[in-house]
Design an enzyme around this catalytic site. Sequence first.
Site, PDB file in Angstrom:
ATOM      1  NE  ARG A 188       5.057 -13.274  -6.595  1.00 26.40           N
ATOM      2  CZ  ARG A 188       3.730 -13.002  -5.806  1.00 26.40           C
ATOM      3  NH1 ARG A 188       3.957 -11.970  -4.869  1.00 26.40           N
ATOM      4  NH2 ARG A 188       2.569 -13.197  -6.162  1.00 26.40           N
TER       5      ARG A 188
ATOM      6  CB  THR B 243       1.052  -6.031  -0.828  1.00 22.84           C
ATOM      7  OG1 THR B 243       0.560  -7.360  -0.899  1.00 22.84           O
ATOM      8  CG2 THR B 243       2.520  -5.623  -1.751  1.00 22.84           C
TER       9      THR B 243
ATOM     10  CB  THR C 206       3.598  -8.890  -0.878  1.00 19.44           C
ATOM     11  OG1 THR C 206       2.457  -9.450  -0.337  1.00 19.44           O
ATOM     12  CG2 THR C 206       4.276 -10.118  -2.000  1.00 19.44           C
TER      13      THR C 206
ATOM     14  CG  ASN D  76      -0.725 -13.542  -0.386  1.00 17.70           C
ATOM     15  OD1 ASN D  76      -1.328 -12.685  -0.910  1.00 17.70           O
ATOM     16  ND2 ASN D  76      -1.367 -14.800  -0.794  1.00 17.70           N
TER      17      ASN D  76
ATOM     18  CG  ASP E 221      -0.662 -14.333  -4.844  1.00 14.01           C
ATOM     19  OD1 ASP E 221      -1.784 -14.146  -4.393  1.00 14.01           O
ATOM     20  OD2 ASP E 221       0.157 -13.317  -4.742  1.00 14.01           O
TER      21      ASP E 221
ATOM     22  CB  SER F  72      -1.613  -7.658  -8.490  1.00 13.98           C
ATOM     23  OG  SER F  72      -2.466  -8.635  -8.943  1.00 13.98           O
TER      24      SER F  72
ATOM     25  N   GLY G 217      -2.517  -4.070  -2.348  1.00 11.32           N
ATOM     26  CA  GLY G 217      -4.100  -4.094  -2.636  1.00 11.32           C
ATOM     27  C   GLY G 217      -4.329  -5.300  -3.559  1.00 11.32           C
ATOM     28  N   GLY G 218      -3.566  -6.407  -3.348  1.00 13.16           N
ATOM     29  CA  GLY G 218      -3.800  -7.619  -4.213  1.00 13.16           C
ATOM     30  C   GLY G 218      -4.110  -7.165  -5.466  1.00 13.16           C
TER      31      GLY G 218
HETATM   32  N1  GLY Z   1       0.300 -11.186  -2.899  1.00 11.82           N
HETATM   33  C1  GLY Z   1       0.009  -9.999  -3.508  1.00 11.82           C
HETATM   34  C2  GLY Z   1       0.676  -9.923  -4.831  1.00 11.82           C
HETATM   35  O1  GLY Z   1       1.851 -10.268  -5.172  1.00 11.82           O
HETATM   36  O2  GLY Z   1       0.006  -9.387  -5.801  1.00 11.82           O
END
Ligand code: GLY
Length: 564
Positions: free
Chosen positions: A98, A374, A392, A394, A416, A446, A466-467
């Site tokens: 991340r 993503t 992702t 984002n 986020d 997510s 899908g966020g």
């Molecule tokens: N940017 C989407 C996620 O990491 O949930």
Amino acid sequence: MQTFFRSYTILLVIFLTSFINSQVPGPMAGKNGMVVSASELASQVGIDILKKGGNAVDASVAVGFALAVTYPAAGNIGGGGFMVLRLNDGTTTSIDYREKAPSSTHPDVYLNESGNPLPEKSAAGVTSAGVPGSVAGLIYALEKYGSMSLEEVIQPSIDLALNGFKLEYRLAGSFKSTLESFKKYESSFKIFSKNGEPFEAGDHFIQEDLGRTLGIIMQKGKDGFYKGEIAELIVKQMTELDGWITLDDLANYEPVEREPVFGAYRGYEIMSMGPPSAGGILLVQVLNILENLTFERKDWGSSSYIHNLTEALKYAYADRSKHIGDPDFHKVPKDKLISKDYAFEIFNRISDKAVPSELITPVDISSLNESEETTHYSVIDKFGNAVSTTTTINSGFGSKIVVDGAGFLLNNEMDDFSIQPGIPNQFGLTGGEANKVEPNKRMVSSMTPTIILKDGKPFLVVGSPGGSTIMTVVLQVVLNVLDFDMNIQRANDVFRIHHQWLPDRIDYEPFGLSEDVKNNLIDRGHNIGTERTLGRMDAIFVDQQNGVYYGATDKRGYGAAIGY
Ligand code: GLY
């Protein structure tokens, strides 16, 4: 004569039934390996690696680099991701790559002098970029769990970038629809336009700078991105546009190997991504709640099924808001959240009527303002190694900023974070302490890359973009297979709903809810929300008995399942 007509009618029915069945889309089958991603070219790169004898990790790393070339809306080297692995020797692990907050950031970094939020700084432009993790994470996975050299897995992406490829209709369309945003940055506009004009379907798309960057990574490994020329190009872009990522931030970036989140559901073993992703904990929590119910085939799509799903989701998303953060900064009460006892407590609070969201938790609402862009890919090899990866930048095309000279897009992942704990943000949501901006911290995600085991062996490999809707998409596909016995393609195709506690409404896909079902849900106290497409699952189902892998790309996108 009567007998003739009866036989004729029976034959006609058999013919029509088999005709109709043959029209039901089936998943792609393969006995030796399967790659499912959002891009056919990237899936092909992965399957070629498997055919050359590579394992699922080699193929996943190759697909990760290929998506950066062939699916730049979300595939990336300028963003981050999570990889969940289950190897054939029984190893279970996950790799967290991340993005991180630059070291000069702090909790008030997205507030103006009067203390008001500046969402335009967290969601767009160079200040929205976190320190990218993808290159470090992919190389870490390859070196520790792969069997091939970096050169073998990255060369196909370099070829795709330098030789180019023909733009598919929808890919060209996505460039076109983002052109106005690209125009703000010369470095982006020159890549994503044809000398200033929109790309059209069928045009040849070459990315020389990206090909060169990938070549440097191939030669120098992780240092090729995080130190030297490419790092300097990133920092130059930061200096020119007032961004925050420094050479030290890049040089200090490290991926983290973490224990996945484990759960059990009706005899299946669930393994998914833990914090800083909220996905795995929420998935296990909701499955634990639903395990107290029994679903029959006739229940699918009914108001009672949607009601129970929705109520369970509200509790889980309420907990997400308060308790999930980067585990290196915040103690996440994981054991409590995924315990069967806690799920049973929640189950006992669910009645025939909807509980309004504000009564579930009146305060501490988290930021759920993630974008839908993503991408997920699933890989399994002939050795039985399974890898589930979600990555992702984002938003679609991230910050929209291409690093000049390096040819890749920077993420806008900083959005986020909860940009202002306790105070409503631009979306009317507020965020918790656990996910406030802090230097070198990872923002909550997510993403829910997940592997489900049956009798200790991979059974499902799933995940989606899908966020904030990612987990609900994964959940519903899992339920469709485990509870409703759908084949993986049907499980992926059928309509989905979404509820994330706040806003207190059930969103649903077009043609998803009949008027009857809507009215029944309203009678139970639910609010019917927005009609929209939910997720793009790329999934694999393993027929353990016959040793066949079935791959299903999501019809909502334009990816491909390729098996052999
Ligand atoms: N940017 C989407 C996620 O990491 O949930």
